[in-house]
Design a protein around this motif. Sequence first.
Motif, PDB file in Angstrom:
ATOM      1  N   GLY B 202       0.711  -1.450  -0.112  1.00 15.28           N
ATOM      2  CA  GLY B 202       0.204  -0.143   0.171  1.00 15.28           C
ATOM      3  C   GLY B 202       1.021   1.713  -0.007  1.00 15.28           C
ATOM      4  O   GLY B 202       0.841   2.130  -0.089  1.00 15.28           O
ATOM      5  N   HIS B 205       0.687   5.384   0.540  1.00 17.88           N
ATOM      6  CA  HIS B 205      -1.269   5.131   0.680  1.00 17.88           C
ATOM      7  C   HIS B 205      -0.949   5.819   2.174  1.00 17.88           C
ATOM      8  O   HIS B 205      -2.446   5.958   2.891  1.00 17.88           O
ATOM      9  CB  HIS B 205      -1.956   4.305   0.044  1.00 17.88           C
ATOM     10  CG  HIS B 205      -2.191   4.249  -1.285  1.00 17.88           C
ATOM     11  ND1 HIS B 205      -2.523   5.814  -1.761  1.00 17.88           N
ATOM     12  CD2 HIS B 205      -2.118   3.628  -2.128  1.00 17.88           C
ATOM     13  CE1 HIS B 205      -2.599   5.775  -3.401  1.00 17.88           C
ATOM     14  NE2 HIS B 205      -2.731   4.326  -3.323  1.00 17.88           N
ATOM     15  N   ILE B 206      -0.414   5.091   2.893  1.00 19.76           N
ATOM     16  CA  ILE B 206      -0.377   5.131   4.963  1.00 19.76           C
ATOM     17  C   ILE B 206      -0.675   6.502   4.858  1.00 19.76           C
ATOM     18  O   ILE B 206      -1.679   6.387   6.208  1.00 19.76           O
ATOM     19  CB  ILE B 206       0.958   4.484   5.109  1.00 19.76           C
ATOM     20  CG1 ILE B 206       0.628   4.570   6.479  1.00 19.76           C
ATOM     21  CG2 ILE B 206       1.856   5.347   4.849  1.00 19.76           C
ATOM     22  CD1 ILE B 206       0.020   3.534   7.210  1.00 19.76           C
ATOM     23  N   ASP B 208      -2.676   9.054   4.040  1.00 22.24           N
ATOM     24  CA  ASP B 208      -4.000   9.539   3.518  1.00 22.24           C
ATOM     25  C   ASP B 208      -5.451   8.555   3.171  1.00 22.24           C
ATOM     26  O   ASP B 208      -6.865   8.946   3.303  1.00 22.24           O
ATOM     27  CB  ASP B 208      -4.391  10.549   2.605  1.00 22.24           C
ATOM     28  CG  ASP B 208      -3.921  10.527   0.991  1.00 22.24           C
ATOM     29  OD1 ASP B 208      -2.960   8.732   0.716  1.00 22.24           O
ATOM     30  OD2 ASP B 208      -4.795  10.882   0.364  1.00 22.24           O
ATOM     31  N   GLN B 209      -4.628   6.964   3.118  1.00 18.49           N
ATOM     32  CA  GLN B 209      -5.157   5.940   2.966  1.00 18.49           C
ATOM     33  C   GLN B 209      -5.408   4.396   3.890  1.00 18.49           C
ATOM     34  O   GLN B 209      -5.461   4.137   3.140  1.00 18.49           O
ATOM     35  CB  GLN B 209      -5.901   5.914   1.503  1.00 18.49           C
ATOM     36  CG  GLN B 209      -6.057   6.588   0.159  1.00 18.49           C
ATOM     37  CD  GLN B 209      -6.295   6.859  -1.146  1.00 18.49           C
ATOM     38  OE1 GLN B 209      -7.734   6.280  -1.469  1.00 18.49           O
ATOM     39  NE2 GLN B 209      -5.652   7.060  -1.251  1.00 18.49           N
ATOM     40  N   ASP B 211      -6.787   2.858   5.135  1.00 18.18           N
ATOM     41  CA  ASP B 211      -7.120   1.779   5.270  1.00 18.18           C
ATOM     42  C   ASP B 211      -6.933   0.178   4.279  1.00 18.18           C
ATOM     43  O   ASP B 211      -7.342  -0.823   4.270  1.00 18.18           O
ATOM     44  CB  ASP B 211      -8.792   1.951   5.347  1.00 18.18           C
ATOM     45  CG  ASP B 211      -9.311   2.680   3.782  1.00 18.18           C
ATOM     46  OD1 ASP B 211      -8.252   3.775   3.488  1.00 18.18           O
ATOM     47  OD2 ASP B 211     -10.188   2.530   2.719  1.00 18.18           O
ATOM     48  N   ILE B 212      -6.660   1.201   3.304  1.00 15.74           N
ATOM     49  CA  ILE B 212      -5.959   0.592   1.886  1.00 15.74           C
ATOM     50  C   ILE B 212      -4.645  -0.362   2.819  1.00 15.74           C
ATOM     51  O   ILE B 212      -4.393  -1.444   2.234  1.00 15.74           O
ATOM     52  CB  ILE B 212      -5.360   0.804   0.468  1.00 15.74           C
ATOM     53  CG1 ILE B 212      -6.469   2.006  -0.112  1.00 15.74           C
ATOM     54  CG2 ILE B 212      -4.830   0.570  -0.743  1.00 15.74           C
ATOM     55  CD1 ILE B 212      -6.517   2.820  -1.166  1.00 15.74           C
ATOM     56  N   GLN B 216      -4.578  -4.677   3.203  1.00 14.80           N
ATOM     57  CA  GLN B 216      -2.682  -5.466   2.377  1.00 14.80           C
ATOM     58  C   GLN B 216      -1.886  -6.097   3.559  1.00 14.80           C
ATOM     59  O   GLN B 216      -1.193  -7.106   3.690  1.00 14.80           O
ATOM     60  CB  GLN B 216      -1.525  -4.467   1.530  1.00 14.80           C
ATOM     61  CG  GLN B 216      -2.833  -3.292   0.466  1.00 14.80           C
ATOM     62  CD  GLN B 216      -3.238  -4.306  -0.325  1.00 14.80           C
ATOM     63  OE1 GLN B 216      -3.858  -4.264  -0.401  1.00 14.80           O
ATOM     64  NE2 GLN B 216      -2.160  -4.833  -1.688  1.00 14.80           N
TER      65      GLN B 216
END
Lengths: 136, 299
Positions: B202, B205-206, B208-209, B211-212, B216
């Motif tokens: 991921g 993306h840590i 601002d996202q 959850d993604i 993973q």
Amino acid sequence: MSYEYIKFGQEEKDFIEKIQEISGQNIYSCYQCGKCSAGCAFSNKMDKTVNQLIHFIQMGQKEKVLKANTHWICASCLTCTIRCPREIDVAALMEAVREYILREEPEKMKIADIPKDVLNKLPNIALVGSFRKKTG
Amino acid sequence: MVQYSYFPGCNLKTNAKGFEETAIAVSKKLNSELVEIPNWNCCGTVHTMTTDNLMKRIAPVRVLARSKNHLEDLKDTSNHVVTLCSMCNSTLKIVNEEVKENPDDLETINFQLEEDNETYSIDMEVKHFLEVLRDSIGFEQIRSNVVKPLEGLKVSPYYGCMLLHPEKAKIDDIEMPTVLEDLMESLGAEAIFSPLFKYCCGSYHIVDQEDIVAGQVEKIVEAARVRGANALAVACPLCAYNIDQQQKVIDEKTGRKDSLPVFYFSQLMALAFGESLEINHFEDHEIDPRILLEELKLL
Ligand code: SF4
Ligand code: SF4
């Protein structure tokens, strides 16, 4: 089966041209095999799969491309790029769509909105990486 | 003692101190010292995949130019710039190939660098430290430095994306790499294959996202755990952070207690070579590796 009529005029052609120019890829090399989407670890989070997005680009459907979340979910892992049987740099197409947007609206991510303790805690490479991908 | 021009990159000075200090310590023991480039700058972390943005290519090319200058201060050296972070490695390798293919772009970039009296002339080769270990030092020499074989450690190598992607930057076979397995076995550990060895964590993306990344990490760790692994080995400070920190989050949510500690490959080398424990900076890990190491009597 229902059909959708699409417009394919100068505006559509210009969009295709720009994406090809930024990415350096020939969008029509893609024969829609779906291997990129099959191997993408994030397909389940995308509202349009990677090959669907590419199909929209092939058809010049700018609104549909820009509305999709595909290119923002993409984490640039390059799995699609190394596996595409047509040797398309698929990840570069995702990047081109992001860049197309960021060159008009440079702040997909507002750095000022990130809480200070989060900024302090996160690794530099996460911050620099996301700023490079999500701001213009 | 062979000396290498070494590019740390930002994280090795912050979140990943244990990675850097252990790598430098074992490099000395293997007569292949990593010597830091003075006045280095951030390489930009992620390589730009655009054809027309040279701005984002200036930083990594400057790193190569400064590494080239650094060679004059080194003894018994080659034209290698060595990295530890797999993201730096990928970014530097790609830009190095790109400027070889596009001399006009290099000229434009050099025009910028000349403002600081620097130029680059495509004469460096970028190597990840794992490549140096495999190709220049060799696993035999590594094995002969082991004083404490890592018996009982069942470690699943997690390569992540950037050690193997893209073609220009790969350090091993893209779909079936073995360098981490071979290294782990030369340290006396058991290497556990996981099919998710390069399933993306991921990455950035840590920020601002989250959850993604969480989704993973759950899959990556579970795939290793069901195959009997009791630890993971990585080469990327971002993979390490994401997997370590997200497991902690999952633990807090679910009450799980079977998280896998995440080691940099160099930390495992330092342990097996009998280096001092402090250089590992295990206090920076969320899932404390010392618990497992104590259980296995490896401390
Ligand atoms: S793998 Fe390549 S050819 Fe197949 S759908 Fe994706 S981009 Fe098109
Ligand atoms: S580069 Fe992006 S689109 Fe391609 S496989 Fe990775 S996350 Fe999916």
